[in-house]
Design a protein around this motif. Structure first.
Motif, short mmCIF file in Angstrom:
data_model
loop_
_atom_site.label_atom_id
_atom_site.label_comp_id
_atom_site.label_asym_id
_atom_site.label_seq_id
_atom_site.Cartn_x
_atom_site.Cartn_y
_atom_site.Cartn_z
N SER A 1 2.79 25.63 10.95
CA SER A 1 3.28 25.34 9.60
C SER A 1 3.54 23.84 9.56
O SER A 1 3.43 23.16 10.58
N TYR A 2 3.88 23.31 8.41
CA TYR A 2 4.14 21.88 8.31
C TYR A 2 5.53 21.58 8.85
O TYR A 2 6.53 22.14 8.39
N MET A 3 5.58 20.70 9.86
CA MET A 3 6.84 20.32 10.49
C MET A 3 7.03 18.81 10.37
O MET A 3 6.05 18.06 10.50
N PRO A 4 8.26 18.35 10.13
CA PRO A 4 8.49 16.90 9.98
C PRO A 4 8.20 16.15 11.27
O PRO A 4 8.57 16.59 12.35
N ILE A 5 7.53 15.01 11.13
CA ILE A 5 7.30 14.14 12.28
C ILE A 5 7.97 12.79 12.09
O ILE A 5 8.00 11.98 13.00
N THR A 6 8.50 12.54 10.89
CA THR A 6 9.26 11.32 10.64
C THR A 6 10.60 11.70 10.04
O THR A 6 10.77 12.78 9.47
N ILE A 7 11.53 10.81 10.17
CA ILE A 7 12.83 11.00 9.52
C ILE A 7 12.62 10.74 8.03
O ILE A 7 11.89 9.82 7.65
N ALA A 8 13.24 11.55 7.20
CA ALA A 8 13.10 11.37 5.76
C ALA A 8 13.71 10.03 5.36
O ALA A 8 14.85 9.73 5.70
N ALA A 9 12.93 9.21 4.68
CA ALA A 9 13.41 7.92 4.20
C ALA A 9 13.89 8.10 2.78
O ALA A 9 13.13 8.48 1.90
N SER A 10 15.17 7.87 2.56
CA SER A 10 15.75 7.95 1.22
C SER A 10 15.93 6.53 0.69
O SER A 10 16.48 5.68 1.39
N ILE A 11 15.46 6.31 -0.52
CA ILE A 11 15.60 4.97 -1.09
C ILE A 11 16.11 5.04 -2.52
O ILE A 11 15.78 5.96 -3.26
N ASP A 12 16.92 4.07 -2.85
CA ASP A 12 17.35 3.85 -4.22
C ASP A 12 16.28 2.97 -4.85
O ASP A 12 16.16 1.78 -4.51
N ILE A 13 15.47 3.54 -5.72
CA ILE A 13 14.32 2.84 -6.29
C ILE A 13 14.74 1.56 -7.01
O ILE A 13 14.14 0.51 -6.81
N CYS A 14 15.77 1.65 -7.82
CA CYS A 14 16.18 0.48 -8.61
C CYS A 14 16.64 -0.66 -7.70
O CYS A 14 16.27 -1.82 -7.90
N LYS A 15 17.42 -0.34 -6.70
CA LYS A 15 17.91 -1.35 -5.77
C LYS A 15 16.76 -1.91 -4.93
O LYS A 15 16.66 -3.12 -4.71
N PHE A 16 15.87 -1.02 -4.47
CA PHE A 16 14.74 -1.45 -3.65
C PHE A 16 13.82 -2.38 -4.42
O PHE A 16 13.38 -3.41 -3.91
N MET A 17 13.49 -2.03 -5.67
CA MET A 17 12.57 -2.85 -6.45
C MET A 17 13.22 -4.19 -6.83
O MET A 17 12.50 -5.18 -7.03
N ALA A 18 14.53 -4.25 -6.91
CA ALA A 18 15.21 -5.50 -7.24
C ALA A 18 15.22 -6.46 -6.05
O ALA A 18 15.05 -7.67 -6.23
N TYR A 19 15.42 -5.94 -4.84
CA TYR A 19 15.61 -6.81 -3.68
C TYR A 19 14.51 -6.72 -2.63
O TYR A 19 14.40 -7.60 -1.79
#
Length: 181
Positions: free
Chosen positions: A83-101
C-alpha cells in the motif's frame, strides 16, 4: 597498470551514463478532490499525453470565497510497497508566509513547491489570492529532474499527496501518482 586504470575509468563512465539515463518519471494518475465545494471546486484536473515522452498536468480551482488571506498546505511523498506508505516527513507550510518571505528553501519539498509556483502557476505572489488558481502544463520532465537529481528516489510507484487548507479547514486534496523507472 595503465590498462587497468583506463578500463576502470571507462567502466565508471559507462555505468554513470546508464544510471544518468535510467531514471524516468511518468505520470500515471491525478486525483483532485474538493472537500468544501462552497469554498472551491475544480473546473478541470487532468494529465495530457502529447506523445510518448511529453506529458503534463493541468488543473484549475475555481475559488468561491475570495480573497484568501490565510492558506496552508501539507505535502508528503508516499511509496507503494503493498500500500502507499510515507517515505518523507509531511512538510506543512503557511502559504501566505512562505510566498512573502520564501524561507526554508533548504527543504527539498519546499524548494520543489517554490519552483512549481514560479514556473507553472498563477500563484507566485503574496496573499491575498483574489482569483482562480491554475497549474498550467506542469511537465513530467520537470518533476523527473527534481526527483532523480535533487531528491533521488529509487525506481517504484509513488504518490505526491497535498492537502490544502484555509483558516485551518481542509478545503481540497490533490494526489499525483507517478512511476519512476
Amino acid at each position: 597498470m595503465y590498462f587497468k586504470a583506463a578500463k576502470s575509468f571507462l567502466l565508471v563512465i559507462f555505468f554513470g551514463n546508464i544510471m544518468a539515463n535510467a531514471a524516468k518519471l511518468e505520470f500515471t494518475n491525478i486525483k483532485c478532490h474538493a472537500k468544501d465545494t462552497a469554498f472551491l471546486d475544480f473546473e478541470y484536473c487532468f494529465i495530457k499525453s502529447v506523445n510518448r515522452t511529453y506529458k503534463y498536468i493541468s488543473l484549475k480551482a475555481n475559488m468561491h470565497e475570495i480573497p484568501i488571506t490565510n492558506a496552508s498546505a501539507k505535502l508528503q511523498i508516499l511509496r507503494r510497497f503493498r500500500s502507499y506508505m510515507p517515505i518523507t516527513i509531511a512538510a506543512s507550510i503557511d502559504i501566505c508566509k512562505f510566498m512573502a518571505y520564501k524561507k526554508d528553501l533548504a527543504n527539498p519539498m519546499l524548494r520543489l513547491f517554490e519552483e512549481i509556483t514560479t514556473n507553472y502557476t498563477n500563484t507566485n505572489h503574496k496573499c491575498p489570492y483574489d482569483h482562480d488558481l491554475i497549474v498550467d502544463k506542469l511537465p513530467s520532465r520537470f518533476l523527473s529532474e527534481h526527483f532523480t537529481n535533487i531528491l533521488p528516489l529509487p525506481p517504484g510507484e509513488y504518490s505526491f499527496n497535498s492537502k490544502w487548507l484555509s483558516k485551518n479547514i481542509e478545503r481540497a486534496t490533490i494526489c499525483i501518482y507517478i512511476t519512476i523507472s
